[in-house]
Design a protein around this motif. Structure first.
Motif, PDB file in Angstrom:
ATOM      1  N   ALA A   1      24.187 166.007   2.817  1.00 32.45           N
ATOM      2  CA  ALA A   1      24.774 166.835   3.866  1.00 32.45           C
ATOM      3  C   ALA A   1      24.739 168.315   3.489  1.00 32.45           C
ATOM      4  O   ALA A   1      24.569 169.182   4.345  1.00 32.45           O
ATOM      5  N   SER A   2      24.897 168.604   2.212  1.00 37.32           N
ATOM      6  CA  SER A   2      24.868 170.000   1.759  1.00 37.32           C
ATOM      7  C   SER A   2      23.459 170.557   1.734  1.00 37.32           C
ATOM      8  O   SER A   2      23.267 171.769   1.668  1.00 37.32           O
ATOM      9  N   GLY A   3      22.463 169.680   1.759  1.00 40.99           N
ATOM     10  CA  GLY A   3      21.077 170.121   1.713  1.00 40.99           C
ATOM     11  C   GLY A   3      20.603 170.529   0.343  1.00 40.99           C
ATOM     12  O   GLY A   3      19.537 171.127   0.217  1.00 40.99           O
ATOM     13  N   ALA A   4      21.374 170.198  -0.704  1.00 42.29           N
ATOM     14  CA  ALA A   4      20.998 170.641  -2.051  1.00 42.29           C
ATOM     15  C   ALA A   4      21.199 169.544  -3.085  1.00 42.29           C
ATOM     16  O   ALA A   4      21.913 169.729  -4.079  1.00 42.29           O
ATOM     17  N   PRO A   5      20.577 168.387  -2.913  1.00 46.31           N
ATOM     18  CA  PRO A   5      20.744 167.333  -3.921  1.00 46.31           C
ATOM     19  C   PRO A   5      20.140 167.694  -5.274  1.00 46.31           C
ATOM     20  O   PRO A   5      20.621 167.247  -6.304  1.00 46.31           O
ATOM     21  N   THR A   6      19.092 168.531  -5.281  1.00 45.21           N
ATOM     22  CA  THR A   6      18.514 168.935  -6.569  1.00 45.21           C
ATOM     23  C   THR A   6      19.512 169.746  -7.372  1.00 45.21           C
ATOM     24  O   THR A   6      19.688 169.538  -8.577  1.00 45.21           O
ATOM     25  N   ALA A   7      20.177 170.686  -6.721  1.00 46.85           N
ATOM     26  CA  ALA A   7      21.203 171.469  -7.410  1.00 46.85           C
ATOM     27  C   ALA A   7      22.317 170.564  -7.915  1.00 46.85           C
ATOM     28  O   ALA A   7      22.860 170.762  -9.013  1.00 46.85           O
ATOM     29  N   ALA A   8      22.649 169.538  -7.152  1.00 43.94           N
ATOM     30  CA  ALA A   8      23.731 168.639  -7.546  1.00 43.94           C
ATOM     31  C   ALA A   8      23.380 167.844  -8.805  1.00 43.94           C
ATOM     32  O   ALA A   8      24.207 167.683  -9.710  1.00 43.94           O
ATOM     33  N   VAL A   9      22.150 167.349  -8.895  1.00 48.33           N
ATOM     34  CA  VAL A   9      21.795 166.561 -10.078  1.00 48.33           C
ATOM     35  C   VAL A   9      21.609 167.466 -11.289  1.00 48.33           C
ATOM     36  O   VAL A   9      21.922 167.084 -12.427  1.00 48.33           O
ATOM     37  N   ARG A  10      21.126 168.679 -11.077  1.00 48.68           N
ATOM     38  CA  ARG A  10      21.050 169.617 -12.196  1.00 48.68           C
ATOM     39  C   ARG A  10      22.448 169.927 -12.735  1.00 48.68           C
ATOM     40  O   ARG A  10      22.673 169.995 -13.940  1.00 48.68           O
ATOM     41  N   ARG A  11      23.378 170.130 -11.833  1.00 49.98           N
ATOM     42  CA  ARG A  11      24.761 170.398 -12.245  1.00 49.98           C
ATOM     43  C   ARG A  11      25.334 169.209 -13.013  1.00 49.98           C
ATOM     44  O   ARG A  11      25.997 169.366 -14.045  1.00 49.98           O
ATOM     45  N   ALA A  12      25.049 168.004 -12.508  1.00 45.10           N
ATOM     46  CA  ALA A  12      25.557 166.803 -13.172  1.00 45.10           C
ATOM     47  C   ALA A  12      25.010 166.673 -14.586  1.00 45.10           C
ATOM     48  O   ALA A  12      25.702 166.221 -15.500  1.00 45.10           O
ATOM     49  N   LEU A  13      23.764 167.079 -14.790  1.00 42.30           N
ATOM     50  CA  LEU A  13      23.186 167.048 -16.137  1.00 42.30           C
ATOM     51  C   LEU A  13      23.840 168.087 -17.038  1.00 42.30           C
ATOM     52  O   LEU A  13      24.229 167.798 -18.169  1.00 42.30           O
ATOM     53  N   LEU A  14      23.971 169.300 -16.536  1.00 41.70           N
ATOM     54  CA  LEU A  14      24.471 170.395 -17.374  1.00 41.70           C
ATOM     55  C   LEU A  14      25.871 170.144 -17.893  1.00 41.70           C
ATOM     56  O   LEU A  14      26.189 170.460 -19.045  1.00 41.70           O
TER      57      LEU A  14
ATOM     58  N   ASP B   1      22.307 176.408 -30.028  1.00 42.72           N
ATOM     59  CA  ASP B   1      23.246 175.522 -29.349  1.00 42.72           C
ATOM     60  C   ASP B   1      22.539 174.779 -28.203  1.00 42.72           C
ATOM     61  O   ASP B   1      21.648 175.350 -27.557  1.00 42.72           O
ATOM     62  N   PRO B   2      22.896 173.545 -27.911  1.00 42.79           N
ATOM     63  CA  PRO B   2      22.248 172.810 -26.818  1.00 42.79           C
ATOM     64  C   PRO B   2      22.280 173.539 -25.476  1.00 42.79           C
ATOM     65  O   PRO B   2      21.316 173.493 -24.719  1.00 42.79           O
ATOM     66  N   VAL B   3      23.396 174.227 -25.176  1.00 41.70           N
ATOM     67  CA  VAL B   3      23.473 174.905 -23.884  1.00 41.70           C
ATOM     68  C   VAL B   3      22.483 176.064 -23.833  1.00 41.70           C
ATOM     69  O   VAL B   3      21.885 176.349 -22.796  1.00 41.70           O
ATOM     70  N   VAL B   4      22.278 176.735 -24.955  1.00 37.36           N
ATOM     71  CA  VAL B   4      21.309 177.828 -24.978  1.00 37.36           C
ATOM     72  C   VAL B   4      19.898 177.274 -24.833  1.00 37.36           C
ATOM     73  O   VAL B   4      19.056 177.838 -24.124  1.00 37.36           O
ATOM     74  N   ARG B   5      19.630 176.151 -25.521  1.00 39.24           N
ATOM     75  CA  ARG B   5      18.316 175.521 -25.334  1.00 39.24           C
ATOM     76  C   ARG B   5      18.139 175.090 -23.881  1.00 39.24           C
ATOM     77  O   ARG B   5      17.042 175.174 -23.321  1.00 39.24           O
ATOM     78  N   ALA B   6      19.220 174.617 -23.255  1.00 36.95           N
ATOM     79  CA  ALA B   6      19.135 174.231 -21.838  1.00 36.95           C
ATOM     80  C   ALA B   6      18.794 175.442 -20.974  1.00 36.95           C
ATOM     81  O   ALA B   6      18.000 175.345 -20.029  1.00 36.95           O
TER      82      ALA B   6
END
Length: 640
Positions: free
Chosen positions: A54-67, A118-123
């Motif tokens: 519904a938001s039109g942004a499932p890619t952003a949602a799965v990226r957020r879920a990974l991060l 750090d993993p977040v920096v590598r991300a």
């Protein structure tokens, strides 16, 4: 979930798995941990799949879920915390690095430096290379402050550059800071592409979801895990929220290898391009293109910015041999038969012999897709034009990052008639789906059409524009055709102005001739003029009368007694007679005139006093402000 939703979700998982796992792999440097994190991220998304669609942004949602699931470093630290447990020996990845063209000693040095971050920096580094998402955009994805992450990533890049220099020295090469970022990006992409995906990623996610549900029943729920994983994002101790950016880069998913070398002559002409994109060789897409666009070949098929798109070209049959472009689009994961044709206006595509740039509908705005030869690394896009009070028309260009010549940009709203893209040798308009840009319907009144056009070009709401009809005059006899056989013909001339909230003035002139057999008309392109000259006269070259008489339409807002065209000061040449005005307009003949309109205009009132003596303002075409509009026939030099 219904079977249809399950099918949509499975298609999305298959399409997006490579890019999500690639960043997970580079962030963790652990293949097993990366697969587990990727599976968990998609499992989290499945629970909110309907909302994501519904938001039109499932890619952003799965990226957020990974991060938010990445392992945490030391709270508030911007210094490297050392390699994660069970990290690989950098040598294990050197073979792939060599395939990327990075020297093995340099690759070893870069990988060793990465293990210390750090993993977040590598991300963040990985997202920049694989997703083309900057650290600031990555932070905005989670609604967090991006300053600390940008600082941490910049510091990491400095350390990687130093490692790059050491690696080059070890290889007997001179340090080259200019190659450091490019070598790092190439290394990250090669490492990301080296991990084969699971045979059935959707099944893997489904098994994870079932396992999660069983654990939830046993322990009474485990919703805190996702929220707790976000603690690492408060790098530097700041948790201030920043609004989501209205524009974001939208590179395709991990791109399929370019099928032909970047130096191949096929890239000189778009109709010779091979298919690119992960679905470039999809049999279902190929069958639909052959059925609905015979003679066309696919030049791109893949997923961009949560849109599945297919672009096909065929050689044109018109005099300019412009290719015919056919586009289909739909949701990520949709099979070929469920894609919808995207309609564009007639003659929308020009300049596509060297580049294809077009607009795509998106559930939450609009997407720009740019296809260029693979050596192109970037493009610039301006969705609107900004007229100014001084009489100029300016554009602010947004960068579009290209990978192997393919890239995209997401905007919150569709653009209008003024959108422009430039890349390589191309600088021109961007075709938009029908309904995005305003095009004047036949017969629409100038006072109605001009503000709509300006609003479409500038992005300024129509209600914020002020429009005025400056001239509305009838003429004795026709204006446009000097050889009209109808003695009873007459004309009507109208000049309108639209003023923006910033005080910029856009003018447009239209002429309509009426004869017993019907009407003919001339509507000139809207031009930007200096605000102080909003009521200045207008001179328009018309079709000449035989044998050697040039004709000019002169429009004088406010009127006068008579007008005369004379050579500019310091110049010689013919001059017109003094011709009485009828209302605010008149057609002025000039014997032996060349039709160029290189004249000075003199306007006198009933007492013979001069009310205007000079060259009327040229104006700048609202959509193409680089050159003055040729229809005025007056050079940019407005000195008398």
């Amino acid at each position: 979930m219904t079977a249809v939703v399950d099918d949509d979700f499975a298609g999305f998982v298959a399409a997006r798995w490579p890019e999500v796992e690639a960043v997970a792999l580079l962030a963790t440097l652990d293949a097993d941990a990366a697969r587990d994190l990727t599976t968990a991220a998609f499992a989290d998304l499945r629970a909110g799949w309907s909302d994501a669609l519904a938001s039109g942004a499932p890619t952003a949602a799965v990226r957020r879920a990974l991060l938010v699931r990445l392992p945490a470093g030391e709270p508030g630290s911007v210094e490297p915390v050392g390699p994660v447990a069970a990290g690989p020996d950098p040598a294990d990845l050197v073979t792939g690095a060599v395939r990327s063209g990075v020297d093995d000693e340099v690759a070893r040095a870069l990988l060793t430096a990465l293990t210390r971050e750090d993993p977040v920096v590598r991300a963040a580094l990985a997202a920049d290379a694989v997703w083309l998402v900057s650290p600031a955009e990555l932070a905005a994805l989670l609604g967090r402050d991006g300053v600390a992450l940008e600082a941490a990533t910049a510091a990491a890049r400095d350390r990687v550059r130093r490692a790059h220099a050491e690696g080059r020295r070890a290889a007997g090469l001179a340090p080259d800071d200019g190659r450091a970022d490019a070598d790092l990006t190439e290394l990250l992409r090669t490492a990301a592409d080296s991990r084969p995906g699971p045979p059935d990623p959707a099944a893997l996610v489904a098994e994870r979801v079932r396992g999660t549900r069983r654990r939830s029943l046993l322990v009474g729920g485990g919703a805190a895990a996702l929220a707790g994983g976000a603690v690492w994002w408060a790098l530097g101790g700041s948790t201030a929220r920043t609004p989501a950016a209205p524009v974001r880069s939208a590179l395709p998913t991990v791109a399929a290898p370019t099928p032909t070398g970047p130096d191949s002559p096929v890239w000189t002409l778009t109709t010779n391009w091979p298919a690119r994109g992960l679905l470039g060789n999809d049999l279902g897409i190929d069958a639909r293109v052959r059925r609905e666009a015979p003679g066309s070949t696919v030049v791109y098929a893949g997923d961009v910015d949560d849109v599945r798109v297919v672009v096909a070209l065929s050689p044109g049959r018109d005099a300019r041999r412009r290719p015919v472009v056919t586009v289909w689009a739909g949701s990520v994961g949709a099979p070929a038969e469920q894609l919808t044709p995207v309609e564009y206006g007639p003659d929308s595509f020009s300049g596509i012999l060297e580049l294809v740039a077009l607009g795509l509908p998106h559930p939450t705005g609009a997407t720009l897709l740019v296809l260029a030869p693979p050596r192109a690394t970037g493009a610039d896009f301006a969705p609107v034009v900004h007229p100014t009070k001084a009489g100029s028309a300016e554009r602010t260009f947004l960068p579009v990052r290209l990978r192997d010549g393919v890239g995209a940009l997401h905007l919150d709203a569709p653009w209008g008639v003024a959108a422009r893209v430039r890349s390589g040798g191309y600088d021109g308009p961007v075709p938009a789906p029908t309904g995005w840009a305003y095009h004047r319907p036949a017969g629409q009144d100038l006072v109605e059409s001009l503000p709509r056009y300006v609003a479409s070009a500038t992005g300024v709401p129509r209600r914020s524009l002020r429009t005025r009809l400056v001239v509305d005059s009838d003429t004795a006899g026709g204006v446009l055709d000097p050889t009209s056989q109808y003695a009873r013909s007459d004309g009507r001339v109208r000049l309108g102005t639209t003023t923006t909230p910033d005080g910029a003035v856009v003018r447009q002139l239209e002429v309509v001739d009426r004869t017993p057999q019907g009407t003919s008309s001339l509507t000139l392109s809207p031009v930007v003029v200096p605000a102080r000259e909003r009521s200045a006269p207008v001179v328009v070259p018309l079709a000449g009368a035989p044998p050697d008489v040039a004709r000019y339409l002169v429009v004088v807002p406010g009127g006068g007694a008579d007008v005369q065209l004379v050579p500019r000061r310091g110049a010689s040449g013919p001059r017109s007679p003094r011709v009485p005005l009828r209302g605010d307009v008149v057609v002025v003949p000039v014997d032996r005139g060349d039709g160029s309109g290189r004249w000075r205009l003199i306007v006198r009132d009933a007492r013979g006093r001069t009310t205007f003596d000079g060259v009327p303002p040229v104006g700048r075409d609202l959509l193409d402000p680089q050159d003055p509009p040729s229809w005025l026939g007056i050079t940019p030099d407005t000195s008398g």
